[in-house]
Design an enzyme around this catalytic site. Structure first.
Site, PDB file in Angstrom:
ATOM      1  N   VAL A  17       0.781  -1.606   0.094  1.00 26.90           N
ATOM      2  CA  VAL A  17      -0.177   0.181  -0.247  1.00 26.90           C
ATOM      3  C   VAL A  17       0.599   1.298   0.033  1.00 26.90           C
ATOM      4  O   VAL A  17      -0.401   2.086  -0.947  1.00 26.90           O
ATOM      5  CB  VAL A  17      -0.817   0.022   1.269  1.00 26.90           C
ATOM      6  CG1 VAL A  17      -1.947   1.538   1.353  1.00 26.90           C
ATOM      7  CG2 VAL A  17      -1.719  -1.347   1.179  1.00 26.90           C
ATOM      8  N   GLY A 137     -11.293  -1.190   1.434  1.00 27.17           N
ATOM      9  CA  GLY A 137     -10.474  -0.696   0.249  1.00 27.17           C
ATOM     10  C   GLY A 137     -10.182   0.756  -0.520  1.00 27.17           C
ATOM     11  O   GLY A 137     -11.200   1.230   1.031  1.00 27.17           O
ATOM     12  N   GLU A 193      -3.085 -15.425   2.385  1.00 25.18           N
ATOM     13  CA  GLU A 193      -2.270 -15.328   2.606  1.00 25.18           C
ATOM     14  C   GLU A 193      -1.329 -17.197   3.522  1.00 25.18           C
ATOM     15  O   GLU A 193      -2.746 -17.833   2.850  1.00 25.18           O
ATOM     16  CB  GLU A 193      -1.653 -14.405   4.252  1.00 25.18           C
ATOM     17  CG  GLU A 193      -2.141 -13.131   4.375  1.00 25.18           C
ATOM     18  CD  GLU A 193      -1.803 -12.440   5.254  1.00 25.18           C
ATOM     19  OE1 GLU A 193      -1.065 -12.402   6.434  1.00 25.18           O
ATOM     20  OE2 GLU A 193      -2.429 -11.147   4.925  1.00 25.18           O
ATOM     21  N   LYS A 208     -13.713  -5.106  10.598  1.00 25.15           N
ATOM     22  CA  LYS A 208     -14.405  -4.846   9.871  1.00 25.15           C
ATOM     23  C   LYS A 208     -15.980  -3.759  10.091  1.00 25.15           C
ATOM     24  O   LYS A 208     -16.246  -2.874   9.960  1.00 25.15           O
ATOM     25  CB  LYS A 208     -14.025  -4.341   8.290  1.00 25.15           C
ATOM     26  CG  LYS A 208     -13.355  -4.820   7.697  1.00 25.15           C
ATOM     27  CD  LYS A 208     -12.519  -5.597   5.901  1.00 25.15           C
ATOM     28  CE  LYS A 208     -11.324  -5.807   6.380  1.00 25.15           C
ATOM     29  NZ  LYS A 208     -11.050  -7.117   4.487  1.00 25.15           N
TER      30      LYS A 208
END
Ligand code: HSE
Length: 424
Positions: A17, A137, A193, A208
Site C-alpha cells: 500500500v 479498501g 496469505e 471491519k
C-alpha cells in the site's frame, strides 16, 4: 490565485500500500493540485533499511528507522501508518498523536481493538485520526456512513467485507471446485496469505464490521461480541444445492440495530439470487446500508490491493487538508468537450442475403480500424432480408460513424436498426 498549500507526510511502511500511495501521489500530482490547490510531499519514510527506498527510486535522505525523528520534525503534518498489525503500530500512532501529528491509517485490527482509545488521544492533542482505508479498501464505506444517511435511522449494514473468501466462494460456485483447491488458487494469486485463518474464519470481516457499526449506529460494538463462522466447511454440494434453490452462498458480515440493541455476526449465508449481494463476484467487496427512509443502498468495489487501498488513504490525506481549512476550493475551468468516444458497439442491421455482402461490411469496418468481436446472422420479420448482428471491440465513435455512413449507403443494406454501446 491563493497560495498553494504544502502538506508534508511521513510514511510508515513501504509495503504494497505504501508503494501504491507513492505512485498515486506522483501520478496524480496535477490532479491534486487542480482539485485542492495543494501539494503533498513525502518528507520522511520509516522503514527497516534504506535500500528499500533506493530500490523504489526514492531519495535515501527520506529514510529513517527512528520514530523520534518523525515526532521531532516540525514540518510533518500527517503520519501515514501502513505497517499493519497492532504492535508496534499502536505505540507509533500514540507517539505521533502526542507529538501533535495528524494520523491516517489503514490498520483495521488496530482501529477495531483500540480505535476509541486512539481517537481520545487525538482529540486531547487537537489533531485528527482518519482510517477510511481500514475498511473495504477503495469502497468509501466509512465516509458514506459518516456523511450520508444523516436524516435516516440506519437499520442494518451487511455485506461482503472480505475479498479472499468471496474469491474462493465464487470459484467454488462457478467451477464446482472444492474449498481446498480454491484456497490454493487464492494463495497462488496472492489474495490469501500462507496462514489464511483471519480471512477464512471471518475474523478480518468482523474487524471491519465492528468499525463500520460504530459509524452506522453510534454504538460501541466490540469485536468479541461478534459471532464468527468461516467458510472452511462449505462443500461443493452445499453450493450446488443453494444454486438449485435459487441462492448463492456468500460470507456476509451483518449488523442489525433495533432499539439500540445490536445483532452482529459474520457467517456464510444463502443469499437469494434476487439480492444484489449474490452478484458480487471474485475479490470484490460490497456493503449494503439500509436506512429507514432510504431503503437499501449498496456500495461495491475493490476491497484490497495496492491501488484501491492507496486511493482510500489519499482520500483521508486530502480530507485532512480540507479540515485544515486552508486548501482552495476547486476552481472550475471551462470544459472542453471531447468529440470522439471509445466504446464497444452492438449493431443490428437488415441486409440482403447475397454472396459477398459480409465481406463488404467487414472491409468497411477494417478500413475504419474497427475490429469485430462477434457476428451473428439471424432471421428477420421481413423474409426478404436477414438480421446481421455485430459486436465490436473498443473503437472510436468517429470511426464508427464513418463506417456506418458507408454501410448505410450500400445497396445491400436495407437499414441499420440498432446502434448501442456495450459495457464490459
Ligand atoms: N485480506 C483482506 C481480503 C484484505 O481478502 O479482503 C485486507 O483486509
Amino acid at each position: 490565485m491563493a497560495k498553494i498549500k504544502e502538506l508534508n507526510i511521513a510514511l510508515l511502511g513501504l509495503g504494497t500500500v505504501g508503494k501504491g500511495l507513492v505512485n498515486l501521489l506522483k501520478e496524480n500530482e496535477n490532479e491534486i493540485l487542480n482539485k485542492h490547490n495543494a501539494k503533498v510531499n513525502i518528507v520522511r519514510i520509516f522503514e527497516r533499511n534504506a535500500d528499500k527506498l533506493e530500490k523504489f527510486g526514492l531519495d535515501r535522505n527520506l529514510f529513517t528507522d527512528n520514530m523520534q525523528d518523525i515526532y521531532d520534525d516540525p514540518s510533518v503534518d500527517i503520519v501515514v501508518e501502513l505497517l499493519g498489525r497492532i504492535h508496534p503500530s499502536k505505540e507509533y500512532i500514540e507517539g505521533a498523536l502526542n507529538a501533535k501529528k495528524n494520523v491516517v491509517t489503514a490498520n483495521k485490527d488496530l482501529i477495531c481493538m483500540h480505535g476509541n482509545e486512539l481517537l481520545k488521544i487525538a482529540k486531547s492533542n487537537g489533531v485528527v485520526l482518519l482510517y477510511e482505508a481500514s475498511c473495504l479498501g477503495a469502497v468509501p464505506a466509512i465516509n458514506t456512513l459518516k456523511n450520508n444517511f444523516l436524516g435516516d435511522e440506519i437499520k442494518s449494514i451487511k455485506g461482503i467485507f472480505n475479498g479472499t473468501t468471496n474469491y474462493i466462494l465464487t470459484k467454488m460456485t462457478q467451477e464446482g471446485l472444492s474449498y481446498a483447491d480454491c484456497l490454493k488458487e487464492a494463495q497462488a494469486l496472492g489474495y490469501a496469505e500462507s496462514d489464511p485463518t483471519n480471512d477464512v474464519e471471518g475474523i478480518d470481516a468482523a474487524y471491519k464490521l465492528c468499525i463500520l457499526s460504530r459509524f452506522a449506529f453510534g454504538l460501541d460494538a466490540r469485536f468479541e461480541d461478534i459471532s464468527k463462522k468461516g467458510i472452511t466447511n462449505i462443500t461443493p454440494q452445499d453450493i450446488h444445492i443453494a444454486g438449485r434453490l435459487g441462492y448463492t452462498i456468500k460470507l456476509l458480515a451483518i449488523a442489525k440495530c433495533n432499539d439500540q440493541r445490536l445483532e452482529m455476526r459474520v457467517n456464510p449465508v444463502f443469499v437469494s439470487n434476487n439480492h444484489q449481494l449474490s452478484k458480487i463476484n471474485g475479490a470484490f467487496n460490497a456493503c449494503t446500508v439500509e436506512g429507514n427512509y432510504s431503503d437499501e443502498i449498496t456500495l461495491i468495489g475493490r476491497g484490497a490491493g495496492s491501488h484501491p487501498t492507496a486511493s482510500a488513504v489519499a482520500n483521508d490525506i486530502m480530507n485532512f487538508a480540507h479540515k485544515m481549512g486552508d486548501v482552495g476550493q476547486r476552481v472550475l475551468k471551462k470544459a472542453k468537450m471531447e468529440k470522439d468516444g471509445i466504446m464497444k458497439y452492438y449493431l443490428r442491421m437488415s441486409i440482403l442475403d447475397k454472396p459477398g455482402i459480409l465481406s463488404v461490411i467487414a472491409k468497411i469496418f477494417g478500413d475504419n480500424k474497427i475490429s469485430i468481436e462477434s457476428v451473428i446472422q439471424d432471421k428477420n420479420e421481413n423474409p426478404e432480408v436477414k438480421s446481421l448482428i455485430i459486436v465490436t471491440h473498443s473503437t472510436s465513435s468517429v470511426n464508427m460513424n464513418k463506417a456506418l455512413d458507408k454501410i448505410s449507403k450500400n445497396e445491400a443494406v436495407k437499414s441499420v436498426d440498432a446502434v448501442l454501446e456495450v459495457l464490459g
